[in-house]
Design a protein around this motif. Structure first.
Motif, PDB file in Angstrom:
ATOM      1  N   UNK A 216       0.854  -1.181   0.000  1.00 13.81           N
ATOM      2  CA  UNK A 216       0.000   0.000   0.000  1.00 13.81           C
ATOM      3  C   UNK A 216       0.890   1.232   0.000  1.00 13.81           C
ATOM      4  N   UNK A 217       0.918   2.005  -1.069  1.00 11.73           N
ATOM      5  CA  UNK A 217       1.815   3.155  -1.106  1.00 11.73           C
ATOM      6  C   UNK A 217       1.434   4.214  -0.077  1.00 11.73           C
ATOM      7  N   UNK A 218       2.427   4.992   0.319  1.00 10.91           N
ATOM      8  CA  UNK A 218       2.180   6.081   1.246  1.00 10.91           C
ATOM      9  C   UNK A 218       2.314   5.714   2.703  1.00 10.91           C
ATOM     10  N   UNK A 219       2.680   4.474   2.998  1.00 10.45           N
ATOM     11  CA  UNK A 219       2.849   4.052   4.385  1.00 10.45           C
ATOM     12  C   UNK A 219       4.253   4.427   4.863  1.00 10.45           C
ATOM     13  N   UNK A 220       4.435   4.386   6.194  1.00 12.42           N
ATOM     14  CA  UNK A 220       5.749   4.705   6.765  1.00 12.42           C
ATOM     15  C   UNK A 220       6.502   3.470   7.230  1.00 12.42           C
ATOM     16  N   UNK A 221       5.803   2.334   7.321  1.00 12.64           N
ATOM     17  CA  UNK A 221       6.444   1.118   7.826  1.00 12.64           C
ATOM     18  C   UNK A 221       6.087  -0.068   6.939  1.00 12.64           C
ATOM     19  N   UNK A 222       7.091  -0.578   6.232  1.00 10.35           N
ATOM     20  CA  UNK A 222       6.890  -1.742   5.377  1.00 10.35           C
ATOM     21  C   UNK A 222       7.532  -2.997   5.963  1.00 10.35           C
ATOM     22  N   UNK A 223       7.814  -2.968   7.246  1.00 12.30           N
ATOM     23  CA  UNK A 223       8.405  -4.143   7.901  1.00 12.30           C
ATOM     24  C   UNK A 223       7.536  -5.391   7.756  1.00 12.30           C
ATOM     25  N   UNK A 224       6.215  -5.289   7.932  1.00 13.64           N
ATOM     26  CA  UNK A 224       5.389  -6.490   7.759  1.00 13.64           C
ATOM     27  C   UNK A 224       5.472  -7.063   6.344  1.00 13.64           C
ATOM     28  N   UNK A 226       8.021  -6.711   4.205  1.00 13.01           N
ATOM     29  CA  UNK A 226       9.355  -7.275   4.034  1.00 13.01           C
ATOM     30  C   UNK A 226       9.501  -8.615   4.749  1.00 13.01           C
ATOM     31  N   UNK A 227       8.924  -8.701   5.938  1.00  8.65           N
ATOM     32  CA  UNK A 227       8.995  -9.955   6.704  1.00  8.65           C
ATOM     33  C   UNK A 227       8.236 -11.073   5.996  1.00  8.65           C
ATOM     34  N   UNK A 228       7.081 -10.717   5.437  1.00  9.47           N
ATOM     35  CA  UNK A 228       6.284 -11.714   4.709  1.00  9.47           C
ATOM     36  C   UNK A 228       7.039 -12.202   3.477  1.00  9.47           C
ATOM     37  N   UNK A 229       7.654 -11.271   2.757  1.00  6.98           N
ATOM     38  CA  UNK A 229       8.429 -11.661   1.583  1.00  6.98           C
ATOM     39  C   UNK A 229       9.601 -12.550   1.989  1.00  6.98           C
ATOM     40  N   UNK A 230      10.281 -12.181   3.069  1.00  8.05           N
ATOM     41  CA  UNK A 230      11.439 -12.956   3.530  1.00  8.05           C
ATOM     42  C   UNK A 230      11.060 -14.396   3.852  1.00  8.05           C
ATOM     43  N   UNK A 231       9.820 -14.599   4.307  1.00  9.99           N
ATOM     44  CA  UNK A 231       9.388 -15.956   4.655  1.00  9.99           C
ATOM     45  C   UNK A 231       9.306 -16.877   3.445  1.00  9.99           C
ATOM     46  N   UNK A 249      11.911   0.919   1.737  1.00  4.37           N
ATOM     47  CA  UNK A 249      12.146  -0.521   1.682  1.00  4.37           C
ATOM     48  C   UNK A 249      13.625  -0.847   1.911  1.00  4.37           C
ATOM     49  N   UNK A 250      14.499  -0.077   1.308  1.00  2.00           N
ATOM     50  CA  UNK A 250      15.932  -0.307   1.493  1.00  2.00           C
ATOM     51  C   UNK A 250      16.345  -0.095   2.948  1.00  2.00           C
ATOM     52  N   UNK A 251      15.890   1.005   3.515  1.00  2.29           N
ATOM     53  CA  UNK A 251      16.280   1.317   4.888  1.00  2.29           C
ATOM     54  C   UNK A 251      15.740   0.290   5.870  1.00  2.29           C
ATOM     55  N   UNK A 252      14.480  -0.113   5.693  1.00  4.27           N
ATOM     56  CA  UNK A 252      13.862  -1.044   6.636  1.00  4.27           C
ATOM     57  C   UNK A 252      14.347  -2.477   6.424  1.00  4.27           C
ATOM     58  N   UNK A 253      14.719  -2.823   5.213  1.00  8.22           N
ATOM     59  CA  UNK A 253      15.325  -4.142   4.984  1.00  8.22           C
ATOM     60  C   UNK A 253      16.624  -4.256   5.785  1.00  8.22           C
ATOM     61  N   UNK A 254      17.428  -3.211   5.765  1.00 10.41           N
ATOM     62  CA  UNK A 254      18.679  -3.228   6.524  1.00 10.41           C
ATOM     63  C   UNK A 254      18.413  -3.288   8.021  1.00 10.41           C
ATOM     64  N   UNK A 255      17.430  -2.541   8.489  1.00  7.97           N
ATOM     65  CA  UNK A 255      17.095  -2.541   9.909  1.00  7.97           C
ATOM     66  C   UNK A 255      16.645  -3.920  10.381  1.00  7.97           C
ATOM     67  N   UNK A 256      15.965  -4.644   9.497  1.00  8.22           N
ATOM     68  CA  UNK A 256      15.490  -5.987   9.834  1.00  8.22           C
ATOM     69  C   UNK A 256      16.569  -7.053   9.661  1.00  8.22           C
ATOM     70  N   UNK A 257      17.694  -6.693   9.063  1.00 12.28           N
ATOM     71  CA  UNK A 257      18.774  -7.649   8.868  1.00 12.28           C
ATOM     72  C   UNK A 257      18.489  -8.682   7.795  1.00 12.28           C
ATOM     73  N   UNK A 258      17.635  -8.335   6.816  1.00  9.12           N
ATOM     74  CA  UNK A 258      17.278  -9.291   5.761  1.00  9.12           C
ATOM     75  C   UNK A 258      18.377  -9.323   4.703  1.00  9.12           C
ATOM     76  N   UNK A 259      18.650 -10.496   4.178  1.00  8.62           N
ATOM     77  CA  UNK A 259      19.810 -10.688   3.308  1.00  8.62           C
ATOM     78  C   UNK A 259      19.500 -10.766   1.815  1.00  8.62           C
TER      79      UNK A 259
END
Length: 402
Positions: A216-224, A226-231, A249-259
């Motif tokens: 959903x564009x315009x959100x501030x947190x895409x952690x959920x 990114x986590x779903x994709x990582x699964x 997405x780039x910043x939050x991917x790094x914060x989550x430690x996703x590879x």
């Protein structure tokens, strides 16, 4: 994807010198709609672009490039003695405002249109221009449907998403060796079209598409998200949306430690991505048409743009510049500002020496030689990275060809 997508609705608040030189200084034939199209006075070219909202930086860049092109034509004597005047309209990357912008430009008596950024805003505008026989040269709107349904009155100095999606799939499965691919879009016309093209091509190359869905564009947190994709354990995630979300997405991917590797499409090469993501953007790869700084023929344009605007040109600036200069060229050659005459002349263009490379249009109005490459973020800047060689079988350095 239909034009009224969530992001499209939300985005309300995505031979150069010869054009003037060496031409007879005689009036052009008018097109009968008055204003700038008559036998005297200025010649009005419309520039629809997102001048407000999340994609405003891209729209302002397109507008600035159009003005650089017009300045050069006018300083060289104009088009048969008449000045080019750029008329702007804010389409806000919105289907509704795209239609309104088109009508505003027609009311301003433009004889041709050069611009567009979000495909969703261009979709409803095309038939509005078409009914008045006003040609539309797109500089950044890449959805295939735009020329497919343009009835021969729509042209592109940029490429198409089916071409870009195929290149992205080849890069992910070839250069990166990905076998599990995730595709993330935002449900806009552009992003969904590019996502579908990339996913289909990846499957055709033997990759498994483990995820294909929208955020959903315009959100501030895409952690959920990114986590779903990582699964799904992807090797690569290809994001086909716009730069506002890409940076997050780039910043939050790094914060989550996703590879997993995160790649993007050509709407993510705006400098805003670098500002939003910071150090997390290092190594980020995107598919795109060549950027201005990587085109040797664009050196004088880059200098003129910086002198006029105090900033470097953005990713689609050169494609807008070529669009305006090409329109000036064909009007000068034909001695006419009538829409049908301009359209006929554009169809007859062969190897026009644009700063983005030689331009020839096919029957639909698309370039016959669209070039896509990959760029990578190095030292805080997008840098040309890899391209396919002439055989289309091997990846080579995008700058040297080796």
């Amino acid at each position: 994807m239909t034009p009224g997508t969530p992001r499209d609705r939300r985005r309300a608040p995505r031979a150069a010198a010869a054009a003037g030189a060496g031409l007879l200084l005689v009036p052009l034939a008018g097109c009968g709609s008055g204003g700038g199209s008559g036998g005297g006075g200025d010649i009005r070219i419309g520039v629809p672009a997102p001048l407000s909202g999340d994609s405003a930086s891209a729209g302002q860049d397109i507008l600035a490039a159009a003005k650089v092109a017009a300045d050069e034509v006018n300083k060289a004597g104009g088009v048969r003695g008449r000045s080019i005047r750029i008329v702007q309209a804010d389409d806000a990357c919105s289907a509704q405002q795209g239609a309104q912008a088109a009508q505003k430009l027609l009311n301003s008596k433009v004889v041709a249109v050069a611009g567009g950024y979000c495909s969703g805003a261009a979709v409803p505008a095309i038939p509005i221009y078409g009914r008045r026989d006003v040609p539309f040269v797109l500089d950044a709107s890449t959805n295939p449907s735009l020329t497919e349904t343009g009835k021969g009155k729509v042209f592109r100095t940029c490429g198409r998403d089916d071409n870009q999606g195929a290149l992205a799939a080849k890069f992910m499965t070839g250069q990166l060796g990905a076998r599990r691919v995730a595709v993330l879009h935002d449900n806009t016309t552009y992003a969904k079209g590019l996502a579908d093209a990339a996913a289909g091509s990846a499957k055709g190359l033997g990759a498994q598409v483990v995820y294909e869905d929208a955020l959903q564009p315009g959100q501030s947190d895409y952690s959920p998200v990114l986590t779903k994709i990582a699964s799904t354990k992807p090797d690569v995630v290809y994001f086909t949306g716009y730069f506002a979300e890409a940076g997050l997405l780039l910043r939050q991917r790094k914060q989550l430690g996703l590879k997993f590797t995160l790649m993007g499409g050509d709407a993510t090469t705006d400098s805003t991505v670098l500002k939003t993501a910071g150090a997390a953007a290092d190594g980020y790869i995107a598919t795109t048409a060549p950027l201005a700084k990587d085109l040797p023929a664009a050196a004088s344009f880059v200098a003129a743009y910086k002198a006029r605007n105090g900033a470097d040109p953005g990713p689609f600036s050169v494609y807008e510049y070529d669009a305006v200069k090409l329109l000036a060229k064909v009007m000068g050659d034909t001695g006419s500002t009538k829409g049908p005459d301009i359209t006929k002349a554009l169809h007859g263009v062969k190897d026009y020496p644009g700063i983005t490379g030689p331009i020839t249009f096919d029957q639909k109005g698309d370039r016959t030689d669209p070039l896509y490459i990959t760029v990578r973020v190095q030292k805080g800047a997008f840098t040309a990275y890899k391209k396919l060689d002439k055989t289309g079988a091997a990846w080579v350095d995008a700058r040297t060809g080796s």
